[in-house]
Scaffold this active site. Structure first.
Site, PDB file in Angstrom:
ATOM      1  N   GLU A 114      27.612  45.554 -28.330  1.00 52.10           N
ATOM      2  CA  GLU A 114      28.051  45.501 -29.643  1.00 52.10           C
ATOM      3  C   GLU A 114      29.671  45.234 -29.779  1.00 52.10           C
ATOM      4  O   GLU A 114      30.208  45.089 -28.639  1.00 52.10           O
ATOM      5  CB  GLU A 114      27.965  46.874 -30.133  1.00 52.10           C
ATOM      6  CG  GLU A 114      26.247  47.023 -30.372  1.00 52.10           C
ATOM      7  CD  GLU A 114      25.896  48.429 -31.014  1.00 52.10           C
ATOM      8  OE1 GLU A 114      26.686  49.358 -31.598  1.00 52.10           O
ATOM      9  OE2 GLU A 114      24.840  48.777 -31.025  1.00 52.10           O
ATOM     10  N   HIS A 230      30.725  50.043 -42.239  1.00 54.21           N
ATOM     11  CA  HIS A 230      30.096  49.240 -41.378  1.00 54.21           C
ATOM     12  C   HIS A 230      29.967  47.788 -41.911  1.00 54.21           C
ATOM     13  O   HIS A 230      29.610  47.694 -42.884  1.00 54.21           O
ATOM     14  CB  HIS A 230      28.479  49.678 -41.187  1.00 54.21           C
ATOM     15  CG  HIS A 230      27.962  48.964 -40.042  1.00 54.21           C
ATOM     16  ND1 HIS A 230      27.343  47.886 -40.010  1.00 54.21           N
ATOM     17  CD2 HIS A 230      27.378  49.621 -38.742  1.00 54.21           C
ATOM     18  CE1 HIS A 230      26.641  47.512 -39.000  1.00 54.21           C
ATOM     19  NE2 HIS A 230      26.840  48.541 -38.105  1.00 54.21           N
ATOM     20  N   ARG A 276      35.010  46.903 -35.422  1.00 52.16           N
ATOM     21  CA  ARG A 276      34.288  46.844 -36.635  1.00 52.16           C
ATOM     22  C   ARG A 276      35.123  46.752 -37.822  1.00 52.16           C
ATOM     23  O   ARG A 276      34.775  46.156 -38.959  1.00 52.16           O
ATOM     24  CB  ARG A 276      33.589  48.514 -36.831  1.00 52.16           C
ATOM     25  CG  ARG A 276      32.257  48.287 -37.468  1.00 52.16           C
ATOM     26  CD  ARG A 276      31.607  49.636 -36.955  1.00 52.16           C
ATOM     27  NE  ARG A 276      30.495  49.409 -36.269  1.00 52.16           N
ATOM     28  CZ  ARG A 276      29.556  50.395 -35.853  1.00 52.16           C
ATOM     29  NH1 ARG A 276      29.846  51.673 -36.240  1.00 52.16           N
ATOM     30  NH2 ARG A 276      28.585  50.336 -34.942  1.00 52.16           N
ATOM     31  N   HIS A 340      30.374  54.266 -43.620  1.00 50.25           N
ATOM     32  CA  HIS A 340      29.125  54.538 -42.421  1.00 50.25           C
ATOM     33  C   HIS A 340      29.357  55.693 -41.836  1.00 50.25           C
ATOM     34  O   HIS A 340      28.594  56.407 -41.443  1.00 50.25           O
ATOM     35  CB  HIS A 340      29.072  53.161 -41.745  1.00 50.25           C
ATOM     36  CG  HIS A 340      28.086  53.280 -40.649  1.00 50.25           C
ATOM     37  ND1 HIS A 340      26.809  53.229 -40.536  1.00 50.25           N
ATOM     38  CD2 HIS A 340      28.390  53.124 -38.889  1.00 50.25           C
ATOM     39  CE1 HIS A 340      26.258  53.465 -39.420  1.00 50.25           C
ATOM     40  NE2 HIS A 340      27.088  53.259 -38.543  1.00 50.25           N
ATOM     41  N   ARG A 375      36.355  53.785 -34.991  1.00 52.98           N
ATOM     42  CA  ARG A 375      35.259  54.264 -33.885  1.00 52.98           C
ATOM     43  C   ARG A 375      34.457  53.019 -33.175  1.00 52.98           C
ATOM     44  O   ARG A 375      34.245  52.093 -33.946  1.00 52.98           O
ATOM     45  CB  ARG A 375      34.248  55.196 -34.339  1.00 52.98           C
ATOM     46  CG  ARG A 375      32.984  55.604 -33.324  1.00 52.98           C
ATOM     47  CD  ARG A 375      32.406  56.372 -33.883  1.00 52.98           C
ATOM     48  NE  ARG A 375      31.287  56.006 -35.215  1.00 52.98           N
ATOM     49  CZ  ARG A 375      30.247  55.079 -35.022  1.00 52.98           C
ATOM     50  NH1 ARG A 375      29.772  54.578 -33.790  1.00 52.98           N
ATOM     51  NH2 ARG A 375      29.691  54.793 -36.102  1.00 52.98           N
TER      52      ARG A 375
HETATM   53  C1  SIN Z   1      24.850  50.109 -35.820  1.00 49.36           C
HETATM   54  O1  SIN Z   1      23.602  50.048 -35.109  1.00 49.36           O
HETATM   55  O2  SIN Z   1      25.459  49.041 -35.799  1.00 49.36           O
HETATM   56  C2  SIN Z   1      25.348  51.296 -35.858  1.00 49.36           C
HETATM   57  C3  SIN Z   1      25.792  51.983 -34.539  1.00 49.36           C
HETATM   58  C4  SIN Z   1      26.883  52.809 -34.762  1.00 49.36           C
HETATM   59  O3  SIN Z   1      27.235  53.185 -35.914  1.00 49.36           O
HETATM   60  O4  SIN Z   1      27.586  52.941 -33.841  1.00 49.36           O
END
Ligand code: SIN
Length: 531
Positions: A114, A230, A276, A340, A375
């Site tokens: 990610e 998010h 993010r 988020h 985060r």
């Molecule tokens: C996601 O699946 O994008 C959310 C995971 C997260 O908030 O770290």
């Protein structure tokens, strides 16, 4: 009727942090876990992408530490990050032993990538339902402990403080029955407060109750200006802002603006897998039209991906999109950011202790400084496990005696249908104002508009409280008002931009003054401290 009872340990919240703590506490005492709806209705349950963990030894742990610190934009509290990444593997192994089933192939755990992770280290379950699997297995494991009881559909409406120590809490049941529970120690693990914003990926229960109640009892809050948005929630009119996991980009999804152009190269070298906060602001900027109020659509695009069965890899997301005639394989998916995750919260040390004796906090409700200003993706479930266990251990070590609290004097009078409707309207105005004025891009003038809306909502609420009215919703409204107040004050005081906090009027870092954490205390003043 008001009642009174006692328990050794009271846990507010049944997400990953609360459940992990409950399992530990139950080895030494009776535990009551209080949750506002049925077990499993928590932010944990809705976590899709996964849990980040370094299972391959020291080098892997060191890289996870580095990624966590880098994503946090200068103010990650390093000892907290150290605890997170080094204890994470043990806590995850324990979880697997207790029945959590992560996706694997040929006996090997599958890992995805990610944003801002230097390598694929994110474990997942049932494709895109990692939180639901962790929640299911932890609930099942906790339920076999005879010493853990659950109070579902129960709202904590106040903490009881005696001689500077938290000695219990008031619980309001679905039938409006009020119970005062005395406890040797209380853990707030009630999650975040996405509902403070009109656009959020969080479920309706995420109203910041634990954070507000702790603050009203005298606990310090920290880093409340850092709300993570998010980047990719579904953007369809009249449809909830459903989370479209960052793992979609981890598997290769592109972001395209309304000209069909991949735009992330103008914002960050890591493109769609940038941190993010960077991606969320980029989408917002690409989405702003030329005329005031005009919005342009940004899309997530997976049509080019070959060699992965996207419906199998993302079954929950595919099923949700199908309800609206959308398909990851075939269609561009409209997205925009949504509130988020709160990096801030109740200030704790690394053992979950707050500045109030008897009160502990862990998970999203707490702020250890582990995430800094932003985060790292999929670090939150790990945080709940590591710091939930740590908080339980300090509750046990402190070994506080029970102080029996007197039962509450009166029970709340239910709101009339008209009062309920007015309250909902006031809440909706506050949520819209927070989104517009204290969202992804803020500045002094908009923050003041946010205060005006927050004060109007607070006045409406005070009238009801004065009449002795009370309900779950009224309690939630009070919490949202208080959390909004702390966000606004902290956002106003940090006259720089860092991580998730972006000030149009101060767009740069100011390291000389602000390589620090903000503390919001009882006197409603924000002070900055180096940790
Ligand atoms: C996601 O699946 O994008 C959310 C995971 C997260 O908030 O770290």
């Amino acid at each position: 009727m008001a009642m009174e009872s006692q328990v050794d340990f009271l846990v507010m919240g049944a997400g990953v942090a609360g459940l992990r703590a409950a399992v530990e506490l139950a080895r030494h005492g009776d535990v009551l876990v209080v949750t506002k709806e049925s077990l499993g209705e928590s932010n944990t349950h809705y976590a899709q992408g996964g849990i980040a963990v370094a299972m391959e030894g020291d080098e892997d742990v060191a890289l996870h530490f580095e990624d966590t610190v880098n994503a946090g934009d200068g103010i990650v509290y390093r000892p907290a990050a150290e605890a997170l990444v080094s204890e994470g593997p043990v806590r995850v192994a324990e979880l697997i032993e207790w029945g959590t089933s992560f996706d694997s192939e040929g006996g090997e755990l599958l890992r995805t990538r990610e944003g801002a992770h230097s390598l694929p280290r994110i474990l997942h379950a049932n494709g895109d339902a990692t939180g639901a699997e962790i929640s299911r297995s932890l609930v099942a494991f906790a339920q076999v402990h005879k010493r853990v009881r659950f109070a579902e559909w129960t709202t904590v409406t106040g903490l009881v403080v005696a001689e500077g120590r938290v000695v219990g809490a008031d619980l309001l049941g679905r039938d409006n029955r009020l119970e005062r529970v005395s406890a040797r120690a209380m853990l707030v693990a009630a999650g975040g407060a996405g509902q403070v914003y009109s656009d959020t990926t969080n479920p309706g229960v995420a109203t910041g109750d634990g954070i507000a109640l702790a603050a009203l009892a005298g606990a310090e809050l920290a880093d409340m200006e850092f709300y993570q948005f998010h980047p990719t929630a579904l953007s369809l009119p009249g449809v909830p802002r459903f989370l479209l996991s960052e793992a979609l980009r981890g598997e290769g999804a592109y972001l395209r603006n309304d000209h069909g152009e991949r735009f992330m190269e103008r914002y960050h070298p890591l493109l769609e897998l940038a941190p993010r906060d960077v991606v969320a602001r980029a989408i917002t900027r690409e989405g702003i039209g030329e005329r005031p109020g005009e919005m342009r659509v940004v899309h997530l695009d997976m049509r080019h991906i070959k060699g992965i069965d996207l419906h199998h890899r993302f079954p929950g997301i595919s099923a949700f999109l199908a309800k609206y005639g959308l398909d990851l394989v075939r269609d561009l998916i409209p997205v925009r950011p949504a509130a988020h995750y709160l990096m801030g919260g109740i200030r704790t040390d690394l053992t979950g202790r707050t500045n109030l004796a008897g009160l502990y906090a862990a998970g999203e409700a707490a702020c250890t400084g582990v995430h800094g200003a932003n985060r790292l993706a999929s670090n939150s479930l790990l945080e709940g496990l590591v710091f939930g266990a740590r908080a339980a251990l300090s509750m046990l070590a402190d070994d506080l005696p029970i102080t029996v609290a007197h039962p509450p004097k009166s029970v709340p009078i239910p709101l009339s249908p008209l009062e309920e409707q007015t309250l909902e309207e006031q809440i909706a105005k506050l949520q819209a104002a927070m989104w517009a004025y204290a969202g992804l891009l803020r500045q002094e003038s908009t923050i003041h508009l946010g205060f005006a809306s927050q004060e109007a909502c607070a006045e409406g609420l005070a009238r009801l409280v004065k009449q002795g009215k009370g309900s779950r919703r009224l309690s939630e409204a009070r919490a949202m008002i208080h959390v909004a107040h702390a966000i606004l004050h902290s956002a106003l005081a940090r006259t720089e931009s860092r991580g998730a906090h972006f000030r149009n009027d101060y767009p740069q870092h100011d390291d000389k003054r602000f390589l620090k954490h903000s503390i919001f205390g009882r006197e409603e003043q924000v002070v900055f401290e180096e940790w």
